[in-house]
Every structure is written in structure tokens, then in C-alpha cells.
Design an enzyme around this catalytic site. Structure first.
Site, PDB file in Angstrom:
ATOM      1  N   HIS A  32       1.189   4.929   6.604  1.00 34.22           N
ATOM      2  CA  HIS A  32       0.996   5.586   5.301  1.00 34.22           C
ATOM      3  C   HIS A  32       1.236   7.087   5.436  1.00 34.22           C
ATOM      4  O   HIS A  32       1.448   7.581   6.543  1.00 34.22           O
ATOM      5  CB  HIS A  32      -0.420   5.300   4.799  1.00 34.22           C
ATOM      6  CG  HIS A  32      -0.666   3.840   4.618  1.00 34.22           C
ATOM      7  ND1 HIS A  32      -1.270   3.072   5.562  1.00 34.22           N
ATOM      8  CD2 HIS A  32      -0.324   3.006   3.601  1.00 34.22           C
ATOM      9  CE1 HIS A  32      -1.317   1.809   5.144  1.00 34.22           C
ATOM     10  NE2 HIS A  32      -0.745   1.740   3.959  1.00 34.22           N
ATOM     11  N   ASP A  75      -3.127   5.412  12.020  1.00 38.33           N
ATOM     12  CA  ASP A  75      -2.249   4.999  10.922  1.00 38.33           C
ATOM     13  C   ASP A  75      -1.000   5.882  10.894  1.00 38.33           C
ATOM     14  O   ASP A  75      -1.053   7.039  10.471  1.00 38.33           O
ATOM     15  CB  ASP A  75      -3.006   5.099   9.590  1.00 38.33           C
ATOM     16  CG  ASP A  75      -2.162   4.627   8.408  1.00 38.33           C
ATOM     17  OD1 ASP A  75      -0.936   4.431   8.585  1.00 38.33           O
ATOM     18  OD2 ASP A  75      -2.730   4.463   7.320  1.00 38.33           O
ATOM     19  N   SER A  89       0.817  -1.216   0.000  1.00 33.52           N
ATOM     20  CA  SER A  89       0.000   0.000   0.000  1.00 33.52           C
ATOM     21  C   SER A  89       0.850   1.266   0.000  1.00 33.52           C
ATOM     22  O   SER A  89       0.365   2.342  -0.371  1.00 33.52           O
ATOM     23  CB  SER A  89      -0.941  -0.004   1.200  1.00 33.52           C
ATOM     24  OG  SER A  89      -0.216  -0.268   2.372  1.00 33.52           O
TER      25      SER A  89
END
Ligand code: NAG
Ligand code: NAG
Ligand code: NAG
Length: 484
Positions: free
Chosen positions: A414, A411, A161
Site C-alpha cells: 500500500h 507493508d 485495498s
């Protein structure tokens, strides 16, 4: 001294204003940060309009060859540029009041997982920075120039990702000029095509382990699944497509934390955290090393048809105050200073093995028609720990085999889009810019480069005249002394 230099531009941080305030371009440049820029401008003006000379040693601006990070390239039959090379991956974040160059309103391609603005990230101070290498400049990606340099080319992102995150930032940066048409040959293969004369294609391949993998147990010893990894078999989703690539950006690391059974030549050779008494634990480092090796071999070994192979190093995850799946978070409001935070633990090991595998692949590839670049973004990213989504992201559908991963509340893996990750594409566009070169000569000069060259010439001229005048004055003085 470094810490000082680093801190004077970091002393302030763009305020915790909400998104709309960025649309009103407030000037908040720290005066001290402007001094170098102003003095260069003054220097140009003074040299150009007067016959005042400079009684100090004039440092030549770096030449074109130094501008590009040739040290990171090998090219078949090519030679390294003369002169000093600039490492674009060592530097610092400096304010960029013009950033961001797109928003969630102007780019409709932002995945909800990275869409921090839309999901209410409070402190957007991390947006208005650009990466400035030590000793040279890294211009921001210019979408028109980039697209024209990439005409007829195909660029592939292969990985997890974070590869998607990188690709997402590129597509958004380009939306200022063109929007692609999107198609999905499979759920793990996305194609973005720029028509209308651009004829540029971006491919994204979902291959979080780079190599062939199978989920054998959705729970497994750590409740994050148990995988079979075939360490010498590049994943079929991307490997057969290599001959179509002009640029291949390979990256992986975070999925290797999951327990796995490791196979080579179809045989079980060991595992990572399988907790079986009769299977050797070769560790996740071994798994990442071998998978990276297999992926680089697949890219480099594909008859070497002029491909540029890029390995991007580990992107640090930055949980503070707790674990990633507990109460760890990334709520900083300002970047770290140089040296304030360093890579540690597994990530340090990942980085080391990535550098080693890259060097080995580069040695193996020398002489072939392959250019290789290590995209060593790790140092830059470790310093912008505030550029992660944290909990300001869209809800992502829970998948059975991912349940742990996506129940994380914050998160810090990312990167927000727009944000610090846009710098990866400034670096990427460097590689594209290399296409504008014919041997060591630029075919189409960057206006900024032209300006710097001109400045260099003017300074040389000024210095020459100054030296001549001093020489004449000295002679005159000597003559007068002799007369007395
Ligand atoms: C972009 O984000 C803002 C919040 O900062 C939100 O109001 C707006 O609806 C978003 N735009 C889109 C197209 O989602
Ligand atoms: C577009 O680029 C591809 C290579 O990616 C090339 O084969 C094709 O001929 C190009 N098409 C046009 C219309 O230039
Ligand atoms: C390891 O032992 C388990 C039983 O405990 C067995 O099922 C498995 O086949 C063994 N694996 C190997 C590689 O010998």
C-alpha cells in the site's frame, strides 16, 4: 542524458525530519531545479517589458491539446486533438515544497493502514514530490475546480485495498474544500457524497478479484485460502450499479496470487496453484486476464451512456532484502532514478496483460459512447519505493481468512496517505478536466493554461518582430554592399 536530467533534482532528498517540520515550510529547493522555472519567468518578463528579441529558435510551449493525454482517450465521434500528445504517465518525480496538501490532522478519513505519519514513519522525504510528465506539466489536483467539474457526477473505484488507498487519497485531497457524508449500503460498498451544491458522489466497491468469488477453504494449498473464481461473472457488489457511474476506475492484481479454482460459464476450466493432479493449472495470469476482460466488458457494455472507463495498471509491491512475509522491507530514503528499477516477474506479466486487455476493450468499444483511459501509474510508482507504510501503520484486525496477509510485518504494497499516491489523483483530475472542454475548446480556462497561452503569443510576436527586423537589416546590408 536522461539519467543526468533525472539525477539533478534527485541529488538531494528532503531530510529525515519528522512530520512537524513539514509544517514549517523550509525551502530546500536545489538551485539547479529552479533554473528552468526562473528562466521561463525571466523570459516572460523580458518579452513583456522590453523590445529585446531573442536570436535563438523559440520553442512554442505546448498547446492545450498536448497538455491533455488525448492519446489515452477514445471518444465517440470525437477526434484526436491535433498536435503532439503528451503521455502523462512517462516522466519523473520532482520536488514539491508545497506538499503535502493535507495531513493526518486535517483529514480524518485516512485509514490506519495508510496513516504513516500518525504511526511514526521516520523518513517523510517521500511526501514532497510531484509527478512531472516528460514534455508537459501535470498540475496538482485543485479541489475547487475538481469539485465544480464533477458536479452531478458519480465516480466509482472498483477493486482491492489499493483501489481503497487511491480513493482515500482523493477524499483527503478534497477535504481542503469539502467533506463528504459517508454511508455503507453494505460492508463491501461505501458511498461518499458531497452535498452543499457539489452533488458529487464517490463510490467504493470491495471486489478484489473484480469477478464473483467464494472462499472454499480458509487454509488451502498455500495457507492463504483457496478461492472459487467465476471469471466471466463481474462481482454482484458493483456490476448492477454501472449505469449510475460517470467514471469507473477498475484495478486489481494482488489477490490473484492466492490459489484458486477457475470457472467459466459455471464450469471448472482449470486452477491456479491448486496442486490437484486432475485440474490444469492455467496460472494466475490467465485468471487476472479473464477477470479484467469481464470487468471491462461490464463497464463498457453497459449501453455506453457516456461513461469513462479507466483501467489502472499494477501497483508494484517493493520488498527488498527478503520475502514479503518474512523479513523483506521497504526502508529506502530516496526515489530510484529513471531506469534504475524495472518491472519484473509476475508484475511485468500483469502489466503486459492489462495493456493488452485494455487495448482489446478499447477496440471493441470504439464507436460506442464510451471513453476509455489506461491509467498506467506503474512506472511512476516503481520509482518511489520509499512511499509505502512498511511497519508504520495501524494494527488491522486479523480476520480468519486473511491471517497470513495481515501478519506480514512490513507493508510494501500500500501507499502512505498523504504521499506519492496523491499523484494518481493529479492524473485522475486530468480526466475530470476533460469535462471542461467543448470539442477541443476549453470553456473555462485554467489560469495556468491562460498564462502559458499568453507566453506562447508573446513569444510568437517577439519572434515575428525579430524576423522582420533581421529581414530589414539584411536588405539594408545588401543594399549597402551593392552601392559599394
Ligand atoms: C497525527 O500524527 C501525529 C504524529 O505525527 C500525532 O501526534 C497526532 O496525534 C496525529 N493526529 C491525529 C488526529 O491522529
Ligand atoms: C445530483 O446528481 C444526480 C446525478 O448523480 C442527479 O440525478 C440529481 O438530480 C442531482 N441533484 C441535484 C440537486 O442537482
Ligand atoms: C479431481 O480429483 C479429486 C480426487 O482426487 C476429486 O475429488 C475431484 O472431483 C476431481 N476433480 C475433477 C475436476 O475431476
Amino acid at each position: 542524458m536522461d539519467a543526468n536530467r533525472d539525477s539533478w533534482c534527485h541529488e538531494f532528498s528532503p531530510s529525515a525530519d519528522r512530520w512537524r517540520n513539514f509544517l514549517v515550510k523550509t525551502q530546500y529547493y536545489n538551485g539547479r531545479c529552479l533554473i528552468p522555472a526562473i528562466s521561463i519567468l525571466l523570459l516572460v518578463a523580458v518579452i513583456a517589458v522590453s523590445d529585446t528579441y531573442f536570436p535563438f529558435p523559440v520553442v512554442m510551449p505546448r498547446t492545450l491539446s498536448a497538455w491533455l493525454s488525448y492519446s489515452s482517450f477514445t471518444s465517440s465521434g470525437g477526434r484526436k486533438a491535433d498536435g503532439e500528445a503528451c503521455d502523462i504517465f512517462r516522466g519523473e518525480w520532482v520536488p514539491d515544497p508545497d506538499a503535502p496538501y493535507y495531513t493526518n490532522d486535517t483529514c480524518s478519513f485516512i485509514h490506519e493502514h495508510y496513516d504513516c505519519m500518525k504511526y511514526g514513519k521516520l523518513d517523510l522525504g517521500f511526501v514532497q514530490w510531484r509527478w512531472r510528465p516528460d514534455g508537459c506539466d501535470l498540475p496538482r489536483l485543485d479541489p475547487s475546480r475538481f469539485l465544480s467539474a464533477m458536479r452531478g457526477k458519480t465516480l466509482a473505484f472498483i477493486g482491492d485495498s489499493l483501489a481503497k488507498n487511491h480513493m482515500n487519497s482523493l477524499i483527503c485531497l478534497l477535504t481542503r474544500v469539502a467533506k463528504p457524508t459517508t454511508s455503507w449500503p453494505s460492508s463491501e460498498h461505501t458511498v461518499y457524497h458531497y452535498g452543499g451544491g457539489y452533488n458529487f458522489t464517490v463510490l467504493n466497491f470491495w471486489a478484489p478479484f473484480l469477478v464473483r468469488s467464494e472462499l472454499v477453504d480458509a487454509d488451502g494449498p498455500a495457507h492463504t485460502g483457496l478461492w472459487n473464481l467465476y471469471l466471466d461473472e463481474p462481482a454482484a457488489v458493483w456490476a448492477p450499479h454501472v449505469p449510475a457511474f460517470d467514471y469507473a476506475f477498475v484495478s486489481a492484481s494482488s489477490w490473484f496470487y492466492r490459489p484458486s479454482m477457475l470457472y467459466e460459464a459455471g464450469r471448472l476450466v482449470g486452477c491456479h496453484h491448486c496442486l490437484l493432479p486432475n485440474v490444469t493449472d492455467l496460472t494466475l495470469r490467465y485468471a487476472l486476464r479473464m477477470a479484467t476482460r469481464a470487468a471491462l466488458r461490464a463497464v463498457v457494455g453497459s449501453d455506453g451512456g457516456g461513461i469513462t472507463a479507466v483501467l489502472r495498471t499494477v501497483s508494484p509491491s517493493q520488498y527488498e532484502g527478503g520475502e514479503w512475509n518474512k523479513d523483506g522491507n521497504c526502508v529506502r530514503t530516496r526515489p530510484y532514478r529513471r531506469g534504475e528499477k524495472t518491472l519484473q516477474g509476475f508484475e511485468l506479466d500483469f502489466h503486459t496483460l492489462q495493456v493488452e486487455e485494455f487495448e482489446a476493450a478499447k477496440r471493441a468499444a470504439s464507436g460506442g459512447g464510451v471513453r476509455m483511459m489506461l491509467m498506467d501509474t506503474t512506472e511512476a510508482m516503481i520509482r518511489l519505493a520509499d512511499a509505502h507504510p512498511s511497519r508504520y501503520r495501524g494494527w488491522t484486525r486479523r480476520k480468519e481468512w486473511m491471517k497470513e496477509y495481515f501478519t506480514i510485518s512490513n507493508d510494501c504494497v500500500h501507499w502512505c496517505v498523504p504521499g506519492a499516491i496523491d499523484a494518481w489523483n493529479d492524473m485522475l483530475s486530468h480526466i475530470g478536466a476533460r469535462e471542461g472542454y467543448d470539442g477541443l475548446e476549453l470553456r473555462e480556462k485554467d489560469p495556468e493554461v491562460v498564462a502559458k497561452d499568453r507566453l506562447g503569443e508573446l513569444m510568437q510576436m517577439g519572434l515575428h518582430e525579430y524576423n522582420q527586423r533581421r529581414h530589414a537589416e539584411n536588405l539594408e546590408e545588401k543594399r549597402r554592399k551593392e552601392e559599394r
